[in-house]
Design an enzyme around this catalytic site. Structure first.
Site, PDB file in Angstrom:
ATOM      1  N   ASP A 195     -90.131   8.567  24.987  1.00 28.90           N
ATOM      2  CA  ASP A 195     -89.072   8.423  24.152  1.00 28.90           C
ATOM      3  C   ASP A 195     -89.333   9.335  22.728  1.00 28.90           C
ATOM      4  O   ASP A 195     -89.996  10.077  22.804  1.00 28.90           O
ATOM      5  CB  ASP A 195     -89.480   7.104  23.316  1.00 28.90           C
ATOM      6  CG  ASP A 195     -89.243   5.834  24.286  1.00 28.90           C
ATOM      7  OD1 ASP A 195     -88.667   6.162  25.317  1.00 28.90           O
ATOM      8  OD2 ASP A 195     -89.967   4.781  23.754  1.00 28.90           O
ATOM      9  N   ARG A 196     -88.265   9.535  22.170  1.00 26.75           N
ATOM     10  CA  ARG A 196     -88.113  10.588  21.275  1.00 26.75           C
ATOM     11  C   ARG A 196     -89.091  10.482  20.198  1.00 26.75           C
ATOM     12  O   ARG A 196     -89.668  11.658  19.850  1.00 26.75           O
ATOM     13  CB  ARG A 196     -86.736  10.432  20.242  1.00 26.75           C
ATOM     14  CG  ARG A 196     -86.695  11.100  19.120  1.00 26.75           C
ATOM     15  CD  ARG A 196     -85.290  11.019  18.519  1.00 26.75           C
ATOM     16  NE  ARG A 196     -85.130  12.003  17.321  1.00 26.75           N
ATOM     17  CZ  ARG A 196     -83.758  12.294  16.694  1.00 26.75           C
ATOM     18  NH1 ARG A 196     -82.813  11.524  17.099  1.00 26.75           N
ATOM     19  NH2 ARG A 196     -83.789  13.127  15.578  1.00 26.75           N
TER      20      ARG A 196
END
Length: 254
Positions: A74-75
């Site tokens: 995830d970012r």
């Protein structure tokens, strides 16, 4: 109708974004992804991604599917990520992930006190009300998360996590489902907040200002595509998580 005139292609920009390379050879890269770095191109993210950086630093990766990216974080999740450098290594690593032969471990700080090690085995699917989120639900894909207690703080727990499957947002959704969301994860917090009234101003400010899920990919292990030897890579959490843990330890020792 001229079909070619109606086709629109996105020009992928090469960008000189720093990459923290832990290991590299002719087949693979192991890198330490910082928080706030998007892995793939997508809606709203056509630049500033890991993919843009890869095709700048490793020009041959432009010829590979997804520039050699075989899995994602995830970012705002930091830590270890493997990238293929050849088409053989790309398909080899994809197959290892599909066969669940890549061991992945994470460090996380979750809200609340978890008293013992455990396993979370709930299927995960798209949230029917918000397609950008995932949810526990019938009809979802199997998802298995193991966790081990590292430290129990006053209102938090530091856990080491091993995932057997790699569903989108798996760790965040699973810990939210047992009412211990990852600290800083506002998307899956379910309104659960720790009691901070008894904490010092330092700890209160540290917790309030922690902008991302306290989640870090700390270990990768798999059989190398060339040597066929089992290899392991580890990396410590970034400074924001280390500082957070330091504050939690300091406050609990008072």
């Amino acid at each position: 109708m001229n079909v070619k005139k109606n086709l629109q292609f996105i020009e992928i920009k090469k960008e000189n974004i720093f990459l923290d390379i832990i290991f590299q050879d002719s087949a693979i890269l192991i890198l330490n992804k910082p928080p706030n770095l998007v892995v793939h191109l997508g809606y709203g993210h056509t630049s500033g991604t890991l993919l843009n950086a890869l095709i700048f630093h490793y020009k041959k990766n432009r010829m590979l599917p997804r520039a050699g990216i075989v899995h994602r974080l995830d970012r705002n999740t930091s830590g270890l990520l493997v990238v293929a450098r050849t088409i053989f290594a790309y398909h080899y690593m994809i197959r290892l992930f599909q066969q669940r032969k890549v061991i992945k471990e994470y460090d996380a700080i979750v809200i609340g006190r978890i008293e013992c090690d455990g396993i979370i085995n709930y299927p995960i699917r798209r949230n029917i009300y918000n397609r950008t989120m995932m949810a526990i639900g019938i009809g979802g894909k199997q998802a298995i998360t193991y966790y081990k207690i590292i430290t129990i703080f006053r209102n938090y727990t530091h856990v080491r996590i091993r995932i057997e499957t790699g569903r989108m947002h798996q760790i965040r959704v699973h810990f939210s489902s047992i009412f211990h969301p990852v600290l800083g994860d506002h998307l899956y917090s379910r309104g659960i907040r720790p009691n901070v009234t008894s904490y010092s101003k330092l700890e209160y400010k540290t917790l309030i200002r922690f902008y991302r899920p306290a989640l870090h990919s700390s270990m990768l292990q798999f059989v190398h595509p060339i040597t066929f030897k089992l290899q392991t890579w580890t990396v410590s959490p970034p400074m924001d998580m280390i500082h957070l843990l330091h504050v939690l330890y300091s406050e609990d020792m008072k």
